[in-house]
Write a protein that holds these residues in place. Sequence first.
Motif, mmCIF file in Angstrom:
data_model
loop_
_atom_site.group_PDB
_atom_site.id
_atom_site.type_symbol
_atom_site.label_atom_id
_atom_site.label_comp_id
_atom_site.label_asym_id
_atom_site.label_seq_id
_atom_site.Cartn_x
_atom_site.Cartn_y
_atom_site.Cartn_z
ATOM 1 N N GLN B 107 0.790 -1.231 0.000
ATOM 2 C CA GLN B 107 0.000 0.000 0.000
ATOM 3 C C GLN B 107 0.826 1.287 0.000
ATOM 4 O O GLN B 107 0.354 2.315 -0.488
ATOM 5 C CB GLN B 107 -0.982 0.002 1.173
ATOM 6 N N ALA B 108 2.054 1.253 0.542
ATOM 7 C CA ALA B 108 2.851 2.491 0.529
ATOM 8 C C ALA B 108 3.116 2.961 -0.905
ATOM 9 O O ALA B 108 2.898 4.137 -1.218
ATOM 10 C CB ALA B 108 4.156 2.297 1.295
ATOM 11 N N PRO B 109 3.559 2.068 -1.813
ATOM 12 C CA PRO B 109 3.750 2.530 -3.198
ATOM 13 C C PRO B 109 2.441 2.980 -3.840
ATOM 14 O O PRO B 109 2.414 3.984 -4.556
ATOM 15 C CB PRO B 109 4.314 1.298 -3.910
ATOM 16 N N ALA B 110 1.358 2.253 -3.588
ATOM 17 C CA ALA B 110 0.081 2.656 -4.182
ATOM 18 C C ALA B 110 -0.302 4.055 -3.708
ATOM 19 O O ALA B 110 -0.926 4.825 -4.429
ATOM 20 C CB ALA B 110 -1.011 1.655 -3.798
ATOM 21 N N ASN B 111 0.103 4.375 -2.493
ATOM 22 C CA ASN B 111 -0.259 5.653 -1.881
ATOM 23 C C ASN B 111 0.469 6.842 -2.520
ATOM 24 O O ASN B 111 -0.130 7.886 -2.742
ATOM 25 C CB ASN B 111 0.078 5.574 -0.382
ATOM 26 N N VAL B 112 1.760 6.676 -2.807
ATOM 27 C CA VAL B 112 2.522 7.836 -3.291
ATOM 28 C C VAL B 112 3.179 7.671 -4.662
ATOM 29 O O VAL B 112 3.382 8.657 -5.359
ATOM 30 C CB VAL B 112 3.617 8.260 -2.286
ATOM 31 N N SER B 113 3.528 6.422 -5.046
ATOM 32 C CA SER B 113 4.329 6.269 -6.267
ATOM 33 C C SER B 113 3.591 6.755 -7.511
ATOM 34 O O SER B 113 4.185 7.342 -8.401
ATOM 35 C CB SER B 113 4.711 4.814 -6.470
ATOM 36 N N ARG B 114 2.290 6.514 -7.558
ATOM 37 C CA ARG B 114 1.535 6.864 -8.764
ATOM 38 C C ARG B 114 1.615 8.350 -9.053
ATOM 39 O O ARG B 114 1.851 8.771 -10.185
ATOM 40 C CB ARG B 114 0.086 6.433 -8.586
ATOM 41 N N ASP B 115 1.438 9.160 -8.021
ATOM 42 C CA ASP B 115 1.478 10.611 -8.216
ATOM 43 C C ASP B 115 2.846 11.072 -8.692
ATOM 44 O O ASP B 115 2.961 12.016 -9.467
ATOM 45 C CB ASP B 115 1.139 11.336 -6.912
ATOM 46 N N LEU B 116 3.903 10.377 -8.224
ATOM 47 C CA LEU B 116 5.256 10.759 -8.640
ATOM 48 C C LEU B 116 5.551 10.266 -10.039
ATOM 49 O O LEU B 116 6.014 10.998 -10.892
ATOM 50 C CB LEU B 116 6.287 10.177 -7.662
#
Lengths: 303, 300
Positions: B107-116
């Motif tokens: 969930q951590a990547p789903a939380n921030v990686s997409r926006d980056l």
Amino acid sequence: MALISTDTLTKRYGPVTAVSELSVDIEPGVIGLIGANGAGKSTLIKILLGLVPATSGSATVLGLDVASDGAQIRSRVGYMPEHDCLPPDVSATEFVVHMARMSGLARTAARERTADTLRHVGLYEERYRPIGSYSTGMKQRVKLAQSLVHDPTLVLLDEPTNGLDPAGRDDMLGLIRRIGSEFGISVLVASHLLGELERVCDHVVVIDGGRLLRSSSTADVTAASALVAVEVDDRTDELAAALRSAGLTVALVGHVLEVELRDDTTYDVVRDHVVGLGVGLVRMEQRRHRMSEIFTAAGAGIV
Amino acid sequence: MSDATPPTPSARSGVIHDIGYRHYDGPRLGRGHIARALFVESALGAYGIGRSARSKIVPMLLFAVVCVPAFILVVVAAITNADELPGEYTSYVLNVQVLVAIYVAGQAPANVSRDLRFRVMPLYFSRPLERVDYVLAKYAALSAAVFVFVAVPLTIMFLGALLVELPIGEQAPDYLRSLGSGLLVALVLAGIGLVIAAVTPRRGLGVAAIITVLLVLAGVQGVVQGIATEENEETLAAYSGLFSPFTLVDGVQSSVLGADSALPAEPPGTVGAIVFLIVTLLLVVACVGALLLRYRKVSI
């Protein structure tokens, strides 16, 4: 009240000067910001959003100071970046609703505004599909929609026609014109393509190397400099020389002479000289300077 | 009188009228409200709520699995008429740490990686939200999601214990202790997960990196503690807990909150308690600081 006003605005990145002593006042309407790649258009837009501090000078947007009122400016301004900025795994509706909420709209208002805005930019059934499956034209519409969803007073569009085919380009320009006229939202549209901006803008600001080349209304730019194109079947060079000696400004473009149109007597002068040389007149028509010529001329004048 | 002709009835029926552009004159909420909306959406998103059906599968499945042992403990207590639950509240998180690590890694990547990765950040920054708001909202959201992930099974145990009529006076203190350490685990894991996810914009890489880091740390901790115990190096065995986020928080739980540790050695005395507490707090502060630094560098 001026829509955008800058006073000796300067931005340097180390040794590179992106914007140099730019002073310009812009009234509401559809404004073209023209410059080659690297002319400082994107930097200027970021300064106007209050995201990049100017090195010196000042700027106001909607009467708000970019240095101190950035957040207030950003709540009343929309921004469409030049680059891709859409996640592929959500639908246009989900994405635009999210961005509406990030602009401070409550959930219900965000949904309603999203439905309205997507319809206005021309996205219908496909808005429920993931953005990854969209064409470039549809993605540009989504990017435009997210900049309009909170009903801003001004939108800043950075190269909105990038990557579009001619038909998509026409659609986007039509939309930009409508945003200005029907929606009553001022538009600052940055582009390096001059021809397309003269069709939709009320006012153009031309910058090069971060400096202001000119700022004037589109009507002034194109109307004040009408031309007569003259094509004869022979002895074009002699005719050009004769017209020059009669005091007219003449340029030879291919086999067509472009004669500066001063007043109606210019037509008579051209006719008399053509008759005098005894050559056949193939064509004589009024033309407008295109912005690109002015841009080149102004650029050449400064350099 | 106006000379505009009214539309004829035939033109009005069965036609969708373009009502034209309507301006929005409703309320525009400020930074605080926007950050809260981002927090709520991100926290729900960590369970796939508001996202595609496919992205609900993994978090929901993990969530179900992490609750199963709690149910079993309650059922066993009910069947055997035991006078206490067959498992401790305070060791539950340590026992399901692999599940928690997998959840955070997902969930951590789903939380921030997409926006980056898809360069959505300029769209946030061109709105009233500030960078620090975005970072704090995302951090709080993942922390809340991880806390729910560990607090719900603990609460199932507690409510189950009350249902089988175990005395509340004996159950409540450890339950509350475990909630406290659950909150710490959530803060520490969300911090580590987000920092790793924010520097690896490719989502798959982020998942792999987080799970590797968490499992390797746990492994190192286990090995060091095992060897130290074998060699009767009790101090080293106790401080080896600092290596892994789970044992670090377990150390705080046993030394500061006063629970029984499930580990062979717990932090020695007041010094140990202070060391474990300070390391935990420093870790949280360092993660927030690293995230703020990372997002300051995101260009628009």
